[in-house]
Design a protein around this motif. Sequence first.
Motif, PDB file in Angstrom:
ATOM      1  N   PRO A  46       0.797  -1.229   0.000  1.00 19.87           N
ATOM      2  CA  PRO A  46       0.000   0.000   0.000  1.00 19.87           C
ATOM      3  C   PRO A  46       0.830   1.280   0.000  1.00 19.87           C
ATOM      4  N   THR A  47       2.135   1.179   0.209  1.00 20.99           N
ATOM      5  CA  THR A  47       2.986   2.354   0.260  1.00 20.99           C
ATOM      6  C   THR A  47       3.443   2.763  -1.145  1.00 20.99           C
ATOM      7  N   ILE A  48       3.953   3.987  -1.257  1.00 18.92           N
ATOM      8  CA  ILE A  48       4.429   4.509  -2.538  1.00 18.92           C
ATOM      9  C   ILE A  48       5.929   4.719  -2.451  1.00 18.92           C
ATOM     10  N   ASP A  49       6.673   3.982  -3.245  1.00 17.67           N
ATOM     11  CA  ASP A  49       8.127   4.070  -3.223  1.00 17.67           C
ATOM     12  C   ASP A  49       8.595   5.292  -4.011  1.00 17.67           C
ATOM     13  N   TYR A  50       9.589   5.976  -3.462  1.00 19.38           N
ATOM     14  CA  TYR A  50      10.163   7.146  -4.137  1.00 19.38           C
ATOM     15  C   TYR A  50      11.521   6.751  -4.701  1.00 19.38           C
ATOM     16  N   ARG A  51      11.733   7.041  -5.985  1.00 13.36           N
ATOM     17  CA  ARG A  51      12.964   6.631  -6.655  1.00 13.36           C
ATOM     18  C   ARG A  51      13.560   7.795  -7.446  1.00 13.36           C
ATOM     19  N   LEU A  52      14.880   7.743  -7.599  1.00 18.42           N
ATOM     20  CA  LEU A  52      15.613   8.722  -8.391  1.00 18.42           C
ATOM     21  C   LEU A  52      15.910   8.156  -9.773  1.00 18.42           C
ATOM     22  N   LYS A  53      15.740   8.975 -10.805  1.00 18.05           N
ATOM     23  CA  LYS A  53      16.021   8.545 -12.172  1.00 18.05           C
ATOM     24  C   LYS A  53      17.443   8.011 -12.273  1.00 18.05           C
ATOM     25  N   ASP A  54      17.571   6.894 -12.987  1.00 19.84           N
ATOM     26  CA  ASP A  54      18.890   6.269 -13.042  1.00 19.84           C
ATOM     27  C   ASP A  54      19.171   5.654 -14.402  1.00 19.84           C
ATOM     28  N   ASP A  55      18.611   6.236 -15.448  1.00 21.60           N
ATOM     29  CA  ASP A  55      18.932   5.747 -16.783  1.00 21.60           C
ATOM     30  C   ASP A  55      18.976   6.925 -17.733  1.00 21.60           C
ATOM     31  N   TYR A  56      19.624   6.720 -18.848  1.00 23.22           N
ATOM     32  CA  TYR A  56      19.829   7.798 -19.808  1.00 23.22           C
ATOM     33  C   TYR A  56      18.602   8.055 -20.678  1.00 23.22           C
ATOM     34  N   GLU A  57      17.615   7.167 -20.659  1.00 21.89           N
ATOM     35  CA  GLU A  57      16.398   7.400 -21.431  1.00 21.89           C
ATOM     36  C   GLU A  57      15.610   8.572 -20.871  1.00 21.89           C
ATOM     37  N   ALA A  58      15.674   8.758 -19.546  1.00 23.16           N
ATOM     38  CA  ALA A  58      14.946   9.849 -18.899  1.00 23.16           C
ATOM     39  C   ALA A  58      15.857  11.045 -18.624  1.00 23.16           C
ATOM     40  N   GLY A  59      17.000  11.117 -19.309  1.00 20.11           N
ATOM     41  CA  GLY A  59      17.993  12.147 -19.027  1.00 20.11           C
ATOM     42  C   GLY A  59      19.182  11.512 -18.326  1.00 20.11           C
ATOM     43  N   ASP A  60      20.118  12.326 -17.921  1.00 18.21           N
ATOM     44  CA  ASP A  60      21.292  11.791 -17.232  1.00 18.21           C
ATOM     45  C   ASP A  60      20.896  11.190 -15.887  1.00 18.21           C
ATOM     46  N   PRO A  61      21.486  10.043 -15.514  1.00 26.08           N
ATOM     47  CA  PRO A  61      21.235   9.500 -14.173  1.00 26.08           C
ATOM     48  C   PRO A  61      21.578  10.546 -13.115  1.00 26.08           C
ATOM     49  N   LEU A  62      20.690  10.688 -12.137  1.00 29.52           N
ATOM     50  CA  LEU A  62      20.881  11.753 -11.148  1.00 29.52           C
ATOM     51  C   LEU A  62      22.078  11.508 -10.246  1.00 29.52           C
ATOM     52  N   VAL A  63      22.586  10.283 -10.205  1.00 28.63           N
ATOM     53  CA  VAL A  63      23.780  10.029  -9.399  1.00 28.63           C
ATOM     54  C   VAL A  63      24.949  10.860  -9.912  1.00 28.63           C
ATOM     55  N   PHE A  64      24.999  11.130 -11.220  1.00 33.20           N
ATOM     56  CA  PHE A  64      26.091  11.908 -11.802  1.00 33.20           C
ATOM     57  C   PHE A  64      25.777  13.402 -11.826  1.00 33.20           C
ATOM     58  N   ARG A  65      24.654  13.768 -11.210  1.00 32.94           N
ATOM     59  CA  ARG A  65      24.323  15.182 -11.056  1.00 32.94           C
ATOM     60  C   ARG A  65      24.366  15.569  -9.576  1.00 32.94           C
ATOM     61  N   HIS A  66      24.851  14.630  -8.764  1.00 36.49           N
ATOM     62  CA  HIS A  66      25.305  14.903  -7.406  1.00 36.49           C
ATOM     63  C   HIS A  66      24.161  15.003  -6.376  1.00 36.49           C
ATOM     64  N   THR A  67      24.482  14.519  -5.193  1.00 38.13           N
ATOM     65  CA  THR A  67      23.508  14.392  -4.119  1.00 38.13           C
ATOM     66  C   THR A  67      24.093  14.962  -2.832  1.00 38.13           C
ATOM     67  N   LEU A  68      23.249  15.636  -2.063  1.00 38.41           N
ATOM     68  CA  LEU A  68      23.630  16.123  -0.740  1.00 38.41           C
ATOM     69  C   LEU A  68      22.666  15.548   0.279  1.00 38.41           C
ATOM     70  N   VAL A  69      23.199  14.913   1.322  1.00 42.76           N
ATOM     71  CA  VAL A  69      22.391  14.429   2.445  1.00 42.76           C
ATOM     72  C   VAL A  69      22.765  15.267   3.662  1.00 42.76           C
ATOM     73  N   ALA A  70      21.803  16.008   4.196  1.00 44.37           N
ATOM     74  CA  ALA A  70      22.057  16.889   5.332  1.00 44.37           C
ATOM     75  C   ALA A  70      21.166  16.475   6.500  1.00 44.37           C
TER      76      ALA A  70
END
Length: 615
Positions: free
Chosen positions: A222-246
């Motif tokens: 019943p929950t909704i999973d949140y995911r970050l784009k990770d393939d080149y079909e939807a643009g550059d994978p967001l891992v290579f556009r950098h992440t900040l965890v604060a």
Amino acid sequence: MSDLGDFANYDPDNGEDEGTDEGAASAPETKTATGTDTEPGSKPDTEDDFEPVSVSPVGTDRGIGTISASEGLIVSEDDEDTRLRAYVTVENRSAVRIGRYLIAGYPDGERLFCRIVALEYAQEFRSDDATEIHARRAMRSEGIDEQDYKFVATLEPVAVLYSEGGDLKRRMTDRVPKPETVVRRARDSTEIKTGLKIPEEGVFLGHLAVGGEKVRTAANPPTIDYRLKDDYEAGDPLVFRHTLVAGGTGSGKTHGAKNALRQYLAEGRRYPTDDGRAVAPALVQFDPQDEYAQLHDDNPEIDADYERRLEREGIAHGGIADTKAFVPKVGDATYAASHHGAECIEFTIPFSLVFDNPWLVAGSGLNDNQYGALVGVLLPQFNRQYGEEATYEQFRTFLDDPALKEELDESGRVHEATFDAIRRRIRGFGSVFDRDARPITDLVDAFVRPGGVTTVPTYHINDSRATTTVVLALASLLVDEKLSNNPTYERIKDTPLVVGMDEAHNFLTDADSVQADRVIGKFAEAAKQGRKERLGLFLITQDPQDIADPIFKQINTTVVLNLGDEDAIAAVNIPSNLEGKVPYMEKGQMVVYSPDNSEPVELVGLPRCLTKHGR
């Protein structure tokens, strides 16, 4: 008795004041429905009585309320002009919360996806409930008559949902719903994900939430999973556009970071390279608290039932066998590895790295003039005399030569005072360079491994300057090779790479020093080129305000857990409606601001770490 009278014995249903003297008043006259007087106690004529009428509508409610136009109904390009409100029926009022997602339909089948941003009680009838009598009656009653008030929700339109070719799509809000349109809770996973622009596939971060409670749907799970784009079909994978965890201490920052990083090492995750191959990424994690080597080990708290739930949602879990701890040899410091099962490899930083990064020995306070003399005169002459394999001790000996000092002063190339300042300030690095271990330049293929995790623990090093030198030397080696058109180490150049840096504010700070200027310039350029070179920065910090602005501007995905410092909250630059929640979030709650991935959202992370965590 008060001057307003004593209400203690008054029964509003009885119609008589029990405090009146017995016999002081006669029974009142009564009237029939037609207004004819009757004697007390007589039976009225029932032929003219009205039939009772029910005020409840026939049928079943289909939502929580309806769109109201009582105070205007406007959808505008200017958010300040938009006026969208819904009347919430009595039965639904206790379940409505700010932040909840709602759906309002259009006659042609399109739907408005919106969010509750304010809740308000308003008077239903012209009356004044701020009086002594009203208050005391309410204090002595068993409940509140909700029907005396209007309960209105102010809505923020997010997107219009429409069907095209059998798929549900979204567009900007460009039409207004009709008055009295039924408003219902958004309970369909596809509607919610489409409305918030959340990708169906990608790197899992957590479950969608509102006010710390997971959003529930009618689906299974019943929950909704949140995911970050990770393939080149939807643009550059967001891992290579950098992440900040604060996040502050105790917010679940390391727990959440481990879970996110674990997804990048999921089996089957590959990124294409320029030569046509698909290569698994490598993770190099700088680890000042020595917590990430536990990525090697399974979490004993994950039982078979929890494992099945993770697999059902496609969440990678379990220890990564190819995890190695590269332990820097610094002075007499010793490293204990009893809390993890990863292989430990000792290494040293060779002084030869200073030839390409002379600012590594400028951390002790060289000014621009001294740094210029070091880079333009001393290091090149030292390199010519001793060669590329020269050591730090040889450099110290080189600077101790009085004849060299006199020669450079007389020639006007380096003033003797500048020479002395450089000689004094490059001392103290003996514990860092050329120790009794293999140089990292001989271990590059083991240091960067496709599909493998390398951690660099520095907790055992007591000297902060030595720690900074080690981390920046290794990070610069990785960045330089990634950006180089003529790399020395093809392994680094050809491998998709995630560089994780905990306590990033200690290394990427915007300070007034030569070293800081060079470091920030290098990493800002690396961040800009990350998409092309398949280099992702994963920065973790409790002081985001201390990270240099040129690097911060390149961050695309910001994950914010509980932060108590106002300056830190302001620095992460998230929307104001989420900013106010940050100081009150419980452990594991987070907000995610990733404009190229989704609308800003609130998430709840997994309660259990996907690998071993804690000592």
